[in-house]
Design an enzyme around this catalytic site. Structure first.
Site, short mmCIF file in Angstrom:
data_model
loop_
_atom_site.label_atom_id
_atom_site.label_comp_id
_atom_site.label_asym_id
_atom_site.label_seq_id
_atom_site.Cartn_x
_atom_site.Cartn_y
_atom_site.Cartn_z
N ASP A 24 53.66 59.58 65.50
CA ASP A 24 54.93 60.05 65.76
C ASP A 24 54.87 61.82 66.00
O ASP A 24 55.88 62.41 65.68
CB ASP A 24 55.71 59.82 64.32
CG ASP A 24 55.51 60.74 63.28
OD1 ASP A 24 54.00 60.41 63.27
OD2 ASP A 24 56.07 61.09 62.49
N THR A 29 53.27 69.11 68.68
CA THR A 29 52.22 68.55 68.05
C THR A 29 51.10 68.06 68.62
O THR A 29 49.97 68.37 68.83
CB THR A 29 52.39 68.08 66.88
OG1 THR A 29 53.36 68.91 65.91
CG2 THR A 29 51.40 67.72 65.88
N LYS A 97 60.36 58.86 63.96
CA LYS A 97 60.77 59.95 63.19
C LYS A 97 61.88 60.40 63.61
O LYS A 97 62.15 60.44 65.07
CB LYS A 97 59.53 60.98 63.97
CG LYS A 97 59.80 62.25 63.23
CD LYS A 97 58.73 63.07 64.21
CE LYS A 97 58.80 64.80 63.95
NZ LYS A 97 58.38 65.22 62.69
N GLU A 177 59.45 61.77 53.08
CA GLU A 177 58.03 62.51 53.16
C GLU A 177 58.37 63.80 52.59
O GLU A 177 58.49 64.71 53.68
CB GLU A 177 57.58 62.40 54.49
CG GLU A 177 56.04 63.26 54.54
CD GLU A 177 55.37 62.98 55.87
OE1 GLU A 177 56.25 62.46 56.89
OE2 GLU A 177 54.28 63.61 56.19
N LYS A 219 56.24 58.92 51.16
CA LYS A 219 55.33 59.43 51.69
C LYS A 219 54.85 60.89 51.06
O LYS A 219 55.09 61.67 51.86
CB LYS A 219 55.61 59.29 53.27
CG LYS A 219 54.22 59.64 54.11
CD LYS A 219 54.43 59.40 55.36
CE LYS A 219 53.31 60.20 56.33
NZ LYS A 219 53.18 59.59 57.70
N SER A 261 48.07 61.95 55.37
CA SER A 261 46.48 62.61 55.21
C SER A 261 46.34 64.01 55.42
O SER A 261 45.49 64.48 54.62
CB SER A 261 45.59 61.87 56.28
OG SER A 261 46.12 62.36 57.60
N GLY A 262 47.39 64.62 55.87
CA GLY A 262 47.59 66.22 55.67
C GLY A 262 46.36 66.79 56.22
O GLY A 262 46.18 68.12 55.76
N SER A 294 49.78 56.12 55.40
CA SER A 294 50.53 56.20 56.44
C SER A 294 50.04 57.35 57.28
O SER A 294 50.58 58.65 57.39
CB SER A 294 51.97 56.44 56.06
OG SER A 294 52.58 56.95 57.24
N ARG A 297 46.40 61.95 61.48
CA ARG A 297 45.14 62.33 61.75
C ARG A 297 43.88 61.54 61.24
O ARG A 297 42.92 61.49 61.98
CB ARG A 297 44.99 63.85 61.47
CG ARG A 297 45.52 64.78 62.29
CD ARG A 297 46.05 66.14 61.52
NE ARG A 297 46.91 66.12 60.57
CZ ARG A 297 47.36 67.09 59.90
NH1 ARG A 297 46.73 68.56 59.94
NH2 ARG A 297 48.48 66.95 58.82
#
Ligand code: 13P
Length: 343
Positions: A24, A29, A97, A177, A219, A261-262, A294, A297
Site C-alpha cells: 500500500d 513512497t 490504506k 498501526e 499493527k 517490518s519498519g 504485515s 519492505r
C-alpha cells in the site's frame, strides 16, 4: 451482524497461520523505492510491479490479506482483470490504506500527525463496494532525543480510534498501526517505554470511541534498538522485550497482532518473528493473540531488487517474493531457520 462479520474477517486475516502483504505504498513512497533501484517512476511501472505481486503463484498459501493503495485498488492486470478479483481468486482478502499521510503537528516541532478523517465515511463506503474488507491507518511516533510529546501521542491515538470506529461502521476491519520509528540512536529499552506509552494511549482512545476490539487488528513495531544505537540486542532479546511490552498493554480480546517490518533486513525480521512465536508457544507464556506479519519492505524489497522493471525477471522476482512469504509463514509456527535461505 456487522460485528460478527468483522470478527470473522479479522479471524480469517490472522487466525489461519498466514500473514499480510502490505503493498500500500503511497505514490511518493513507491516512486522513492523505484528510484532507489533504477526503475522508472511511472503509473505503468507501479501497475506492472503490483501485477507481479498479486499474480505470484501460490501467494495465497502464505498470505491471508493484501493491503492496497487508492491507485492500486482501481487497477487491473494487463488483460483487464481487476487486482481485487485476482486476489480474491487466490484466497487473499483485499484491504486498503485510507490515511492520507503525515503532516507536521502544529505546535510540536519534529512531530507528525496522520491526516485523512475528512470524508472518510464516504471513502470507506466506496472501498467496501470495490471489494475491500479491511483498512489500514498508520501513525508515526518518533523516539528521538526529547520526543515523543504527550500531545503527539494523544492526537495520533485519537485519530486512529476515530478511523477505527468509522471502519467498523462501514463493515471494514481496521488495522490500527501506531509505529514507533526505528531510525535513530535510542536504546531498545527506550523503544519499549515509548511503544508501551503509545499503545496505552491507543487502547484508551479505542475504548473511548467504542471500537470492538474483537473486530480489529493491531499493527505495531517490534521493540527494537534504534538503527544507530551502538548496542544491538540479539534476536531472543528483541523477542522477549516485544512480548513483555505487548503483554502489558494489548487487551486479550484483540484477535491478532500483525507486525510491520519498519526497515529491518528481511531475514532478520523473519528470525525475530520466529523468536516471538516461540515464546508465544511456550507453555508458561501462552499469549492470547495470533502474532503474524504485515510486512511491506521485508517481503517486497528482495524481489524488487531482482525485478528492477525488467519483464524477463518477473518469474524470478515472484519466486523470491513467494520465498519471503513462506519464510514468514514458517516463523508463525516457530519453524523458520536460516537454513531456509539460499546460501
Ligand atoms: P514496512 O513493513 O516496510 O514497515 O511497511 C509496513 C507498512 O504497512 C507501513 O505502513
Amino acid at each position: 451482524m456487522i460485528a460478527q462479520d468483522l470478527m470473522d474477517t479479522a479471524h480469517q486475516l490472522v487466525g489461519g497461520g498466514k500473514g499480510l502483504l502490505a503493498m500500500d505504498e503511497s505514490t511518493p513512497t513507491c516512486d522513492e523505492r523505484f528510484a532507489g533501484t533504477g526503475i522508472p517512476q511511472t503509473v505503468e511501472a507501479r501497475r506492472a510491479w503490483r501485477e507481479l505481486l498479486v499474480t505470484t503463484p501460490r501467494l495465497g498459501d502464505s498470505i491471508s490479506g493484501a493491503i492496497l493503495y487508492d491507485e492500486t485498488i482501481r487497477q487491473q492486470k494487463k488483460d483487464g482483470t481487476p487486482f481485487v478479483k485476482v486476489l480474491a481468486e487466490a484466497g487473499i482478502i483485499p484491504g486498503i490504506k485510507v490515511d492520507t499521510g503525515e503532516e507536521d503537528l502544529a505546535g510540536y516541532p519534529g512531530e507528525k500527525i496522520t491526516e485523512g478523517l475528512d470524508g472518510l465515511r464516504e471513502r470507506l463506503r466506496d472501498y467496501f463496494q470495490m471489494g475491500a474488507r479491511f483498512a489500514k491507518w498508520r501513525a508515526v511516533v518518533s523516539p528521538a532525543e526529547g520526543l515523543p510529546s504527550r500531545g503527539c501521542i494523544e492526537a495520533n491515538a485519537h485519530g486512529l480510534a476515530r478511523y477505527a470506529a468509522l471502519c467498523q461502521e462501514a463493515g471494514l476491519v481496521p488495522i490500527v498501526e501506531p509505529e514507533v520509528l526505528m531510525a535513530g540512536e535510542h536504546t531498545m529499552e527506550r523503544c519499549r517505554e515509548v511503544t508501551e506509552e503509545t499503545l496505552r494511549s491507543v487502547f484508551a482512545q479505542l475504548s473511548a470511541q467504542r471500537v470492538l476490539l474483537e473486530g480489529m487488528i493491531l499493527k505495531p513495531n517490534m521493540v527494537l534498538p534504534g538503527l544507530r544505537c551502538p548496542k544491538q540486542e540479539g534476536v531472543d532479546e528483541v523477542a522477549a522485550a516485544t512480548v513483555k511490552c505487548l503483554r502489558r498493554v494489548v487487551p486479550a480480546a484483540v484477535p491478532g497482532i500483525a507486525f510491520l517490518s519498519g526497515g529491518q533486513p528481511a531475514e532478520l525480521a523473519s528470525a525475530r518473528l520466529n523468536a516471538i512465536n516461540i515464546i508465544s508457544m511456550s507453555a508458561t507464556a501462552r499469549l492470547p493473540w495470533a502474532l503474524v506479519f504485515s510486512f511491506a519492505r521485508a517481503i517486497q524489497q528482495p524481489a524488487l531488487e531482482i525485478w528492477r522493471g525488467r519483464e524477463s525477471c518477473v518469474a524470478l522476482a515472484q519466486d523470491t517474493l513467494a520465498h519471503r512469504a513462506r519464510c514468514n509463514r514458517a516463523a508463525l509456527h516457530g519453524e523458520y531457520t536460516t537454513a531456509m535461505e539460499p546460501a
